[in-house]
Motif scaffolding. Structure first.
Motif, PDB file in Angstrom:
ATOM      1  N   ASN A   1       0.802  -1.228   0.000  1.00 61.61           N
ATOM      2  CA  ASN A   1       0.000   0.000   0.000  1.00 61.61           C
ATOM      3  C   ASN A   1       0.834   1.276   0.000  1.00 61.61           C
ATOM      4  N   ARG A   2       2.164   1.155  -0.126  1.00 56.52           N
ATOM      5  CA  ARG A   2       3.006   2.358  -0.174  1.00 56.52           C
ATOM      6  C   ARG A   2       3.076   2.943  -1.577  1.00 56.52           C
ATOM      7  N   ILE A   3       3.225   2.065  -2.553  1.00 54.61           N
ATOM      8  CA  ILE A   3       3.357   2.508  -3.936  1.00 54.61           C
ATOM      9  C   ILE A   3       2.451   1.664  -4.829  1.00 54.61           C
ATOM     10  N   GLU A   4       2.148   2.196  -6.002  1.00 57.77           N
ATOM     11  CA  GLU A   4       1.287   1.500  -6.953  1.00 57.77           C
ATOM     12  C   GLU A   4       2.128   0.668  -7.909  1.00 57.77           C
ATOM     13  N   GLN A   5       1.563  -0.456  -8.335  1.00 58.79           N
ATOM     14  CA  GLN A   5       2.233  -1.305  -9.312  1.00 58.79           C
ATOM     15  C   GLN A   5       1.367  -1.427 -10.573  1.00 58.79           C
ATOM     16  N   TYR A   6       2.040  -1.433 -11.685  1.00 62.85           N
ATOM     17  CA  TYR A   6       1.394  -1.652 -12.973  1.00 62.85           C
ATOM     18  C   TYR A   6       2.017  -2.909 -13.585  1.00 62.85           C
ATOM     19  N   ILE A   7       1.293  -3.554 -14.467  1.00 63.35           N
ATOM     20  CA  ILE A   7       1.821  -4.743 -15.138  1.00 63.35           C
ATOM     21  C   ILE A   7       1.647  -4.546 -16.635  1.00 63.35           C
ATOM     22  N   GLY A   8       2.733  -4.766 -17.394  1.00 64.43           N
ATOM     23  CA  GLY A   8       2.636  -4.544 -18.832  1.00 64.43           C
ATOM     24  C   GLY A   8       3.564  -5.431 -19.638  1.00 64.43           C
ATOM     25  N   ASN A   9       3.149  -5.715 -20.873  1.00 66.48           N
ATOM     26  CA  ASN A   9       3.989  -6.446 -21.816  1.00 66.48           C
ATOM     27  C   ASN A   9       5.143  -5.569 -22.280  1.00 66.48           C
ATOM     28  N   VAL A  10       6.280  -6.181 -22.523  1.00 61.63           N
ATOM     29  CA  VAL A  10       7.389  -5.481 -23.160  1.00 61.63           C
ATOM     30  C   VAL A  10       7.241  -5.623 -24.676  1.00 61.63           C
ATOM     31  N   ASN A  11       7.404  -4.505 -25.382  1.00 59.49           N
ATOM     32  CA  ASN A  11       7.344  -4.486 -26.839  1.00 59.49           C
ATOM     33  C   ASN A  11       8.766  -4.466 -27.394  1.00 59.49           C
ATOM     34  N   TYR A  12       9.034  -5.279 -28.407  1.00 60.23           N
ATOM     35  CA  TYR A  12      10.382  -5.388 -28.961  1.00 60.23           C
ATOM     36  C   TYR A  12      10.420  -4.725 -30.336  1.00 60.23           C
ATOM     37  N   ILE A  13      11.277  -3.707 -30.465  1.00 55.53           N
ATOM     38  CA  ILE A  13      11.271  -2.890 -31.679  1.00 55.53           C
ATOM     39  C   ILE A  13      12.698  -2.635 -32.173  1.00 55.53           C
ATOM     40  N   ASP A  14      12.790  -2.072 -33.367  1.00 53.12           N
ATOM     41  CA  ASP A  14      14.051  -1.618 -33.950  1.00 53.12           C
ATOM     42  C   ASP A  14      14.291  -0.191 -33.457  1.00 53.12           C
ATOM     43  N   TYR A  15      15.289  -0.006 -32.592  1.00 55.52           N
ATOM     44  CA  TYR A  15      15.533   1.307 -31.986  1.00 55.52           C
ATOM     45  C   TYR A  15      16.074   2.331 -32.983  1.00 55.52           C
ATOM     46  N   LYS A  16      16.502   1.893 -34.134  1.00 55.19           N
ATOM     47  CA  LYS A  16      16.976   2.839 -35.141  1.00 55.19           C
ATOM     48  C   LYS A  16      15.847   3.368 -36.020  1.00 55.19           C
ATOM     49  N   LYS A  17      14.761   2.613 -36.094  1.00 52.14           N
ATOM     50  CA  LYS A  17      13.694   2.970 -37.031  1.00 52.14           C
ATOM     51  C   LYS A  17      12.342   3.250 -36.374  1.00 52.14           C
ATOM     52  N   GLU A  18      12.030   2.548 -35.285  1.00 53.99           N
ATOM     53  CA  GLU A  18      10.671   2.614 -34.745  1.00 53.99           C
ATOM     54  C   GLU A  18      10.538   3.611 -33.605  1.00 53.99           C
ATOM     55  N   TYR A  19       9.340   4.105 -33.453  1.00 50.90           N
ATOM     56  CA  TYR A  19       9.036   5.193 -32.522  1.00 50.90           C
ATOM     57  C   TYR A  19       8.503   4.656 -31.190  1.00 50.90           C
ATOM     58  N   ILE A  20       8.978   5.223 -30.090  1.00 48.65           N
ATOM     59  CA  ILE A  20       8.446   4.921 -28.764  1.00 48.65           C
ATOM     60  C   ILE A  20       7.651   6.127 -28.279  1.00 48.65           C
ATOM     61  N   PRO A  21       6.362   6.004 -28.063  1.00 57.12           N
ATOM     62  CA  PRO A  21       5.591   7.156 -27.573  1.00 57.12           C
ATOM     63  C   PRO A  21       6.050   7.571 -26.184  1.00 57.12           C
TER      64      PRO A  21
END
Length: 233
Positions: free
Chosen positions: A124-144
Motif C-alpha cells: 500500500n506504499r506505492i502502486e504497481q502496474y503490469i505490462g507487456n514489453v514491446n520489442y522494436i528496432d531502436y533505429k527505425k521505430e518510434y516509442i511514444p
C-alpha cells in the motif's frame, strides 16, 4: 497494489502462465521477507533500459531545445522506476534456465497474470502496474512518450527471446530510498503457483528446498523439472 492502466497492455487472459527464474538465495530471501524485489531500472544489464529509440529521441531533443528540464527529467527518471521481470511461456524454457540460473541449484517460480495482480494487494506504499514489453528496432521505430512508463516497456528486438512482462512502479512521489532496488509486500501464497527445481540438480537439493519451504510454513507445490529426464529409446 496493482493498478490497471488503459495505456499499458498486458495479456487479456488472467490464466496466462508466467515464470521467474532465480537462485536459491534470492528465493529464500523472498520467502523470509515475504516481499518481492524490484530492481532499479538503470541497474539492468541492458544500457538501453528506460531510454528512447532514435526517432523518439530526435523529437524529444526538439522539445528540450526550449525546455532543457524536459530532457533532464527523463535522464533522472530511470533512478525512480523499479521493475520485476517475468517470462511469458506455457512451458518451462531451457534458455531461461541457462541465462538466469548460475548453477544447477536454481529454481523457477510458476505463476499467472491473474496471480500477479492479486498478489500485489498487500503493498500500500506505492502502486504497481503490469505490462507487456514491446520489442522494436531502436533505429527505425518510434516509442511514444505520452506515458512516463512507455520507455520502460520497450526493448530492442535482440531481446525478443525474453518474452517479458513487467511489474513496474514509479517511486518519484514517495520518500523511499532506492539503491539497487526495493522490496514490496506481496502475498506469496497467491504469487507462487508452483516451484520447479533446476533440471540438472541432485535429489538432495529438491529435498532441501522442500524442507526449507515447509519450515517457513508455506504450502507450495514443488517438483523437479523434467527437461533432463531419461530418454525413452
Amino acid at each position: 497494489m496493482y493498478i490497471n492502466s488503459s495505456n499499458i497492455t498486458l495479456p487479456e487472459d488472467n490464466n496466462t502462465i508466467v515464470w521467474k527464474y532465480l537462485d536459491l538465495s534470492k528465493f529464500l530471501d523472498m520467502l523470509m521477507s515475504q516481499q518481492l524485489f524490484m530492481s532499479r531500472s538503470d541497474k539492468f544489464e541492458d544500457q538501453y533500459e528506460g531510454t528512447f529509440s532514435e526517432p523518439t529521441f530526435e523529437e524529444i531533443k526538439k522539445i528540450a531545445a526550449n525546455n532543457p528540464k524536459f530532457l533532464d527529467y527523463y535522464k533522472s527518471h530511470r533512478e525512480k522506476v523499479v521493475i520485476s521481470s517475468w517470462h511469458i511461456n506455457e512451458y518451462e524454457s531451457f534458455a531461461m534456465w541457462q541465462i538466469f540460473t548460475k548453477n544447477n541449484e536454481g529454481l523457477a517460480i510458476q505463476s499467472t497474470i491473474g496471480r500477479l495482480k492479486e498478489a500485489l494487494r498487500p503493498e500500500n506504499r506505492i502502486e504497481q502496474y503490469i505490462g507487456n514489453v514491446n520489442y522494436i528496432d531502436y533505429k527505425k521505430e518510434y516509442i511514444p512518450f505520452d506515458d512516463t512508463f512507455f520507455p520502460f516497456l520497450f526493448k530492442r528486438k535482440s531481446f525478443q527471446y525474453e518474452r517479458e512482462v513487467r511489474i513496474i512502479s514509479d517511486v518519484s512521489a514517495q520518500n523511499i530510498s532506492v539503491n539497487e532496488g526495493l522490496k514490496i509486500n506481496v502475498d506469496l501464497n497467491q504469487l507462487i503457483e508452483k516451484i520447479y527445481i533446476h533440471p540438472k540438480s541432485e535429489n538432495w537439493y529438491k529435498k532441501l528446498v522442500i524442507e526449507l519451504v515447509s519450515k517457513l510454513d508455506f504450502k507450495i507445490e514443488i517438483e523437479k523439472s523434467d527437461l533432463e529426464s531419461d530418454i525413452l529409446i
